[in-house]
Scaffold this active site. Sequence first.
Site, short mmCIF file in Angstrom:
data_model
loop_
_atom_site.label_atom_id
_atom_site.label_comp_id
_atom_site.label_asym_id
_atom_site.label_seq_id
_atom_site.Cartn_x
_atom_site.Cartn_y
_atom_site.Cartn_z
N GLU A 285 -7.08 -79.72 -3.15
CA GLU A 285 -7.93 -79.26 -2.05
C GLU A 285 -9.28 -79.96 -2.09
O GLU A 285 -9.86 -80.16 -3.16
CB GLU A 285 -8.12 -77.74 -2.19
CG GLU A 285 -9.01 -77.12 -1.13
CD GLU A 285 -9.30 -75.65 -1.43
OE1 GLU A 285 -9.73 -74.94 -0.51
OE2 GLU A 285 -9.11 -75.22 -2.60
N LYS A 349 -6.46 -75.01 7.41
CA LYS A 349 -6.32 -73.70 6.78
C LYS A 349 -6.46 -72.61 7.83
O LYS A 349 -7.33 -72.66 8.69
CB LYS A 349 -7.38 -73.53 5.69
CG LYS A 349 -7.19 -72.30 4.82
CD LYS A 349 -8.19 -72.28 3.67
CE LYS A 349 -7.96 -71.10 2.74
NZ LYS A 349 -8.95 -71.06 1.65
N CYS A 402 -5.20 -73.31 -0.87
CA CYS A 402 -5.88 -72.41 -1.80
C CYS A 402 -5.22 -71.03 -1.82
O CYS A 402 -4.01 -70.92 -2.02
CB CYS A 402 -7.36 -72.33 -1.46
SG CYS A 402 -8.36 -71.50 -2.73
#
Length: 528
Positions: A285, A349, A402
């Site tokens: 990430e 995301k 994440c």
Amino acid sequence: MERLAGKVMLMSGWTRALVAFLAGLFAVLALQPYGFIAALFVSFTVLVWLIDGASGDPDAGLLRRLVPAFRIGWCFGFGYFLGGLWWLGNALLVEADEYAWALPLAVLGLPAFLAFFYGFAVALARLFWSDGLGRILVLAAAFGFAEWLRSWLFTGFPWNAVGYGAMPVPMMMQPARIFGIAGMNVLAVFVFAAPALLWTGRGKRLGLSLAVLLLALQAGYGFYVLHFLPDAVDTDVRVRLVQPVIDQSAKLDDGQRAAVFEKHLALTADPPSGEQRPGIIVWPETSIPFILTDNPDALARIAAVLDDDQVLIAGAVRMEDTGAGKPPRYYNSIYAIDGRGQILGAADKVHLVPFGEYMPFEELFNSWGINAVAAFSGGFSGARVHQVLTLPGERSFYPLICYEAIFPREIDQAAYTTDALLNITNDAWFGDTPGPYQHFHQARVRAVETGLPLVRAANSGISAVVDAKGRVTLGLPYGMVGFVDATIPGNNAAFHDSVSQNFWFWCLVAIFFGAGVISRIGFRRDAN
């Protein structure tokens, strides 16, 4: 033990609160990296005894009668979440001069808030409490329902759901393929609380027999799946996971950006660890420390390192222009880049971290000079839906950036058409604490639930390729700089999905709750 149970039931005041807190704190030993499952048997047995003695004033109203039970559940939850989440404070110490003031809110405030869910669970169970097996049944149903609420209410934070403690190894994870983590929460609480029947209450033989049977079925089914059900045929895709282990303070230092980028490139350029060269390279990430579209030289450097038929998948911040006079939007994203330096696709995301990537009530907090910890000014924007990352050769991944990997509901039906789940993360925020180990464990359970292999790249670890049964095929431990080349395992996604798992969860809640209520009715009749 009967004498001990009686003493626990008769406790009052701060002593009762302290024991509930310590019981919750002790339960944390069942979580990763410890995996001491016996701790939950002790903790939930003590919790049952505490609830046994939590009778409110019979002349008070309903809510006031439930206050003692709620208080026990809250103290238990506060101990559990404090012991399981204290490491979140590390993220605030990365930029201590700006965020150290918020340390008590992260270390104490979040556990105190999450404890309300367990307080609610215990109060709900106490409402239908009886003296025997029925109370264990309603406690399991109530905890399962509370954990379900915790998974979505206020955007959700189902980290360390109690069911994870019942699945320390792949053999114990396999029933999650049928019931999901939500159903496993119900079953786990029933099994862990059942020992309380040894010394208090009716239905001892039936309750203990059911608990032993469930535990045996969990282990037996896991053994059967791992040793007798054939594994899916591995793909022919080789993937390299790059783990650079870059300190978070260096990632935030503008002067270190070039060095950070070069470290990723150097690990990418190393010769393969086997005979076959990896066709896909995965970086963690936010591993590209630039706005990629503003830095064509970065794309040229990537192209120089990759072969023409290789693809890089890398985490980066994506900027989107919103028009003249308006501030741009920023997304926590994944890019796919080919060997010619061309961007093949991107996925943003969806589920952002409150206070980390965006600020709830942003205008209010900004007026106080408070910004999200890991975001640009104004915070990140979230995508509306998950985007499948499609690569040349008809290969595709379902991206989870994440902590999206802790949410089963973030995985929609599109995932089952892909080759693997893809989780990139940067757990360097939390240092060498239980956090990265807990995160990895929960991501492994997603692989079991979906029947999809997991490809996971983490800045500081744990990076690994996990098969559809939750087994690590190859990986790097926390804190080890390097890379790993592995073949992506096959998937078993045709067997069950989240729809059937939700069905079984609600069936378990209904069955356990219904049986507990029937038991209470029978208890009242006997009492009269």
